[in-house]
Design a protein around this motif. Structure first.
Motif, PDB file in Angstrom:
ATOM      1  N   ALA A  22       0.835  -1.206   0.000  1.00  0.00           N
ATOM      2  CA  ALA A  22       0.000   0.000   0.000  1.00  0.00           C
ATOM      3  C   ALA A  22       0.867   1.253   0.000  1.00  0.00           C
ATOM      4  CB  ALA A  22      -0.944  -0.010   1.195  1.00  0.00           C
ATOM      5  N   ALA A  23       1.946   1.243   0.794  1.00  0.00           N
ATOM      6  CA  ALA A  23       2.856   2.390   0.840  1.00  0.00           C
ATOM      7  C   ALA A  23       3.555   2.583  -0.500  1.00  0.00           C
ATOM      8  CB  ALA A  23       3.880   2.211   1.959  1.00  0.00           C
ATOM      9  N   LEU A  24       3.880   1.493  -1.165  1.00  0.00           N
ATOM     10  CA  LEU A  24       4.517   1.585  -2.481  1.00  0.00           C
ATOM     11  C   LEU A  24       3.579   2.254  -3.479  1.00  0.00           C
ATOM     12  CD1 LEU A  24       7.081   0.775  -4.086  1.00  0.00           C
ATOM     13  CD2 LEU A  24       5.900  -1.354  -4.648  1.00  0.00           C
ATOM     14  N   ALA A  25       2.334   1.824  -3.507  1.00  0.00           N
ATOM     15  CA  ALA A  25       1.357   2.408  -4.434  1.00  0.00           C
ATOM     16  C   ALA A  25       1.072   3.869  -4.087  1.00  0.00           C
ATOM     17  CB  ALA A  25       0.063   1.594  -4.407  1.00  0.00           C
ATOM     18  N   LEU A  26       0.822   4.135  -2.817  1.00  0.00           N
ATOM     19  CA  LEU A  26       0.508   5.500  -2.392  1.00  0.00           C
ATOM     20  C   LEU A  26       1.714   6.419  -2.582  1.00  0.00           C
ATOM     21  CD1 LEU A  26      -2.052   6.767  -1.230  1.00  0.00           C
ATOM     22  CD2 LEU A  26      -1.119   6.387   1.043  1.00  0.00           C
ATOM     23  N   GLY A  27       2.903   5.897  -2.325  1.00  0.00           N
ATOM     24  CA  GLY A  27       4.118   6.685  -2.506  1.00  0.00           C
ATOM     25  C   GLY A  27       4.355   7.062  -3.956  1.00  0.00           C
ATOM     26  N   ALA A  28       4.069   6.146  -4.865  1.00  0.00           N
ATOM     27  CA  ALA A  28       4.219   6.448  -6.291  1.00  0.00           C
ATOM     28  C   ALA A  28       3.266   7.561  -6.705  1.00  0.00           C
ATOM     29  CB  ALA A  28       3.969   5.190  -7.125  1.00  0.00           C
ATOM     30  N   VAL A  29       2.039   7.505  -6.202  1.00  0.00           N
ATOM     31  CA  VAL A  29       1.066   8.573  -6.471  1.00  0.00           C
ATOM     32  C   VAL A  29       1.572   9.889  -5.883  1.00  0.00           C
ATOM     33  CG1 VAL A  29      -1.260   9.393  -5.902  1.00  0.00           C
ATOM     34  CG2 VAL A  29      -0.919   7.030  -6.632  1.00  0.00           C
ATOM     35  N   GLN A  30       2.072   9.821  -4.674  1.00  0.00           N
ATOM     36  CA  GLN A  30       2.536  11.018  -3.974  1.00  0.00           C
ATOM     37  C   GLN A  30       3.711  11.673  -4.711  1.00  0.00           C
ATOM     38  OE1 GLN A  30       1.038  12.726  -1.947  1.00  0.00           O
ATOM     39  NE2 GLN A  30       2.080  13.141  -0.041  1.00  0.00           N
ATOM     40  N   LEU A  31       4.622  10.864  -5.220  1.00  0.00           N
ATOM     41  CA  LEU A  31       5.772  11.422  -5.938  1.00  0.00           C
ATOM     42  C   LEU A  31       5.352  12.120  -7.226  1.00  0.00           C
ATOM     43  CD1 LEU A  31       8.483   8.648  -5.495  1.00  0.00           C
ATOM     44  CD2 LEU A  31       8.450  10.918  -4.458  1.00  0.00           C
ATOM     45  N   ALA A  32       4.293  11.613  -7.865  1.00  0.00           N
ATOM     46  CA  ALA A  32       3.844  12.181  -9.141  1.00  0.00           C
ATOM     47  C   ALA A  32       2.903  13.375  -8.962  1.00  0.00           C
ATOM     48  CB  ALA A  32       3.140  11.103  -9.958  1.00  0.00           C
ATOM     49  N   ALA A  33       2.265  13.483  -7.816  1.00  0.00           N
ATOM     50  CA  ALA A  33       1.252  14.519  -7.586  1.00  0.00           C
ATOM     51  C   ALA A  33       1.891  15.871  -7.243  1.00  0.00           C
ATOM     52  CB  ALA A  33       0.323  14.076  -6.459  1.00  0.00           C
ATOM     53  N   PRO A  34       1.122  16.949  -7.401  1.00  0.00           N
ATOM     54  CA  PRO A  34       1.626  18.278  -7.017  1.00  0.00           C
ATOM     55  C   PRO A  34       1.957  18.337  -5.523  1.00  0.00           C
ATOM     56  CG  PRO A  34      -0.421  18.467  -8.269  1.00  0.00           C
ATOM     57  CD  PRO A  34      -0.225  17.017  -7.979  1.00  0.00           C
ATOM     58  N   LYS A  35       2.997  19.071  -5.210  1.00  0.00           N
ATOM     59  CA  LYS A  35       3.469  19.169  -3.821  1.00  0.00           C
ATOM     60  C   LYS A  35       2.898  20.419  -3.149  1.00  0.00           C
ATOM     61  CE  LYS A  35       6.090  15.695  -4.867  1.00  0.00           C
ATOM     62  NZ  LYS A  35       5.352  15.125  -5.976  1.00  0.00           N
ATOM     63  N   GLY A  36       2.829  20.378  -1.828  1.00  0.00           N
ATOM     64  CA  GLY A  36       2.421  21.537  -1.052  1.00  0.00           C
ATOM     65  C   GLY A  36       0.922  21.769  -0.989  1.00  0.00           C
ATOM     66  N   THR A  37       0.138  20.837  -1.494  1.00  0.00           N
ATOM     67  CA  THR A  37      -1.309  20.996  -1.502  1.00  0.00           C
ATOM     68  C   THR A  37      -1.919  20.263  -0.308  1.00  0.00           C
ATOM     69  OG1 THR A  37      -1.656  19.017  -2.830  1.00  0.00           O
ATOM     70  CG2 THR A  37      -1.303  21.086  -4.032  1.00  0.00           C
ATOM     71  N   LEU A  38      -3.173  20.521  -0.026  1.00  0.00           N
ATOM     72  CA  LEU A  38      -3.868  19.822   1.049  1.00  0.00           C
ATOM     73  C   LEU A  38      -3.921  18.309   0.765  1.00  0.00           C
ATOM     74  CD1 LEU A  38      -5.251  20.098   3.755  1.00  0.00           C
ATOM     75  CD2 LEU A  38      -7.387  20.550   2.553  1.00  0.00           C
ATOM     76  N   PRO A  39      -4.249  17.892  -0.475  1.00  0.00           N
ATOM     77  CA  PRO A  39      -4.202  16.447  -0.743  1.00  0.00           C
ATOM     78  C   PRO A  39      -2.812  15.847  -0.522  1.00  0.00           C
ATOM     79  CG  PRO A  39      -5.460  17.547  -2.449  1.00  0.00           C
ATOM     80  CD  PRO A  39      -4.821  18.633  -1.610  1.00  0.00           C
ATOM     81  N   HIS A  40      -1.763  16.592  -0.850  1.00  0.00           N
ATOM     82  CA  HIS A  40      -0.404  16.108  -0.626  1.00  0.00           C
ATOM     83  C   HIS A  40      -0.175  15.844   0.857  1.00  0.00           C
ATOM     84  CE1 HIS A  40       3.945  15.668  -1.157  1.00  0.00           C
ATOM     85  NE2 HIS A  40       4.094  16.473  -0.117  1.00  0.00           N
ATOM     86  N   ARG A  41      -0.641  16.744   1.689  1.00  0.00           N
ATOM     87  CA  ARG A  41      -0.475  16.563   3.137  1.00  0.00           C
ATOM     88  C   ARG A  41      -1.270  15.368   3.640  1.00  0.00           C
ATOM     89  NH1 ARG A  41      -0.802  22.017   6.499  1.00  0.00           N
ATOM     90  NH2 ARG A  41       0.420  20.754   7.928  1.00  0.00           N
ATOM     91  N   ALA A  42      -2.520  15.238   3.187  1.00  0.00           N
ATOM     92  CA  ALA A  42      -3.370  14.132   3.644  1.00  0.00           C
ATOM     93  C   ALA A  42      -2.804  12.782   3.206  1.00  0.00           C
ATOM     94  CB  ALA A  42      -4.787  14.314   3.126  1.00  0.00           C
ATOM     95  N   VAL A  43      -2.432  12.689   1.942  1.00  0.00           N
ATOM     96  CA  VAL A  43      -1.850  11.443   1.438  1.00  0.00           C
ATOM     97  C   VAL A  43      -0.505  11.186   2.125  1.00  0.00           C
ATOM     98  CG1 VAL A  43      -0.902  10.300  -0.617  1.00  0.00           C
ATOM     99  CG2 VAL A  43      -3.072  11.523  -0.755  1.00  0.00           C
ATOM    100  N   GLY A  44       0.242  12.243   2.357  1.00  0.00           N
ATOM    101  CA  GLY A  44       1.540  12.111   3.023  1.00  0.00           C
ATOM    102  C   GLY A  44       1.424  11.538   4.425  1.00  0.00           C
ATOM    103  N   TRP A  45       0.448  12.009   5.189  1.00  0.00           N
ATOM    104  CA  TRP A  45       0.249  11.470   6.542  1.00  0.00           C
ATOM    105  C   TRP A  45      -0.171  10.013   6.477  1.00  0.00           C
ATOM    106  CZ3 TRP A  45       2.370  13.129  10.695  1.00  0.00           C
ATOM    107  CH2 TRP A  45       2.631  14.493  10.869  1.00  0.00           C
ATOM    108  N   SER A  46      -0.991   9.667   5.504  1.00  0.00           N
ATOM    109  CA  SER A  46      -1.399   8.260   5.323  1.00  0.00           C
ATOM    110  C   SER A  46      -0.187   7.406   4.974  1.00  0.00           C
ATOM    111  CB  SER A  46      -2.458   8.137   4.231  1.00  0.00           C
ATOM    112  OG  SER A  46      -3.607   8.849   4.581  1.00  0.00           O
ATOM    113  N   TRP A  47       0.650   7.924   4.077  1.00  0.00           N
ATOM    114  CA  TRP A  47       1.856   7.203   3.688  1.00  0.00           C
ATOM    115  C   TRP A  47       2.788   7.029   4.890  1.00  0.00           C
ATOM    116  CZ3 TRP A  47       7.166   8.184   3.299  1.00  0.00           C
ATOM    117  CH2 TRP A  47       7.887   7.255   2.538  1.00  0.00           C
ATOM    118  N   ALA A  48       2.941   8.087   5.683  1.00  0.00           N
ATOM    119  CA  ALA A  48       3.806   8.015   6.867  1.00  0.00           C
ATOM    120  C   ALA A  48       3.282   6.964   7.855  1.00  0.00           C
ATOM    121  CB  ALA A  48       3.901   9.381   7.540  1.00  0.00           C
ATOM    122  N   ALA A  49       1.965   6.900   8.024  1.00  0.00           N
ATOM    123  CA  ALA A  49       1.381   5.890   8.913  1.00  0.00           C
ATOM    124  C   ALA A  49       1.649   4.481   8.386  1.00  0.00           C
ATOM    125  CB  ALA A  49      -0.119   6.129   9.068  1.00  0.00           C
ATOM    126  N   LEU A  50       1.558   4.306   7.067  1.00  0.00           N
ATOM    127  CA  LEU A  50       1.865   3.008   6.481  1.00  0.00           C
ATOM    128  C   LEU A  50       3.333   2.643   6.684  1.00  0.00           C
ATOM    129  CD1 LEU A  50      -0.175   3.218   3.160  1.00  0.00           C
ATOM    130  CD2 LEU A  50      -0.504   1.523   4.989  1.00  0.00           C
TER     131      LEU A  50
END
Length: 132
Positions: A22-50
């Protein structure tokens, strides 16, 4: 390809593997997505928890023992437990370059490179991907 070897493994291994996938999939999305946005923060916290789950669950896996019940995976887990809060601290301090470097390193080193080692003959993920 069969999930049977993974589904037959211990609970710790299943938690560890499915969290890592799950972290691999979410991390790949996170690397490709725009940075500094609210979704980036939300996905980032989820990734960190994973990633925290991946690291902590490894301490209940004792398939490869070097020193007592511990093996090389545990050294990586200790590194993740140090590097993850450091990278989050850099984000908190708005040190974007250091945050990006830390998180990218965790993704490629802690997931991609470590994941490749799970494909080693005799390992469960090798059996999942290549058959038993």
């Amino acid at each position: 390809m069969s999930l049977a070897p993974l589904l037959d493994a211990s609970l710790a291994i299943r938690i560890h593997a499915f969290s890592a996938l799950a972290a691999l999939a979410l991390g790949a999305v996170q690397l490709a997505a725009p940075k500094g946005t609210l979704p980036h923060r939300a996905v980032g916290w989820s990734w960190a928890a994973l990633m925290l789950t991946v690291a902590l669950s490894s301490f209940w896996i004792h398939e490869m023992r070097w020193i007592g019940p511990f093996g090389p995976i545990h050294l990586l887990s200790l590194f993740v437990l140090w590097a993850l809060p450091m990278a989050l601290w850099h984000a908190h301090r708005h040190e974007a370059a250091l945050h990006a470097k830390g998180m990218t390193g965790l993704f490629y080193g802690g997931l991609v490179l470590a994941g490749l080692f799970t494909l080693w003959p005799g390992r469960i993920m090798n059996q999942v991907v290549f058959g038993g």
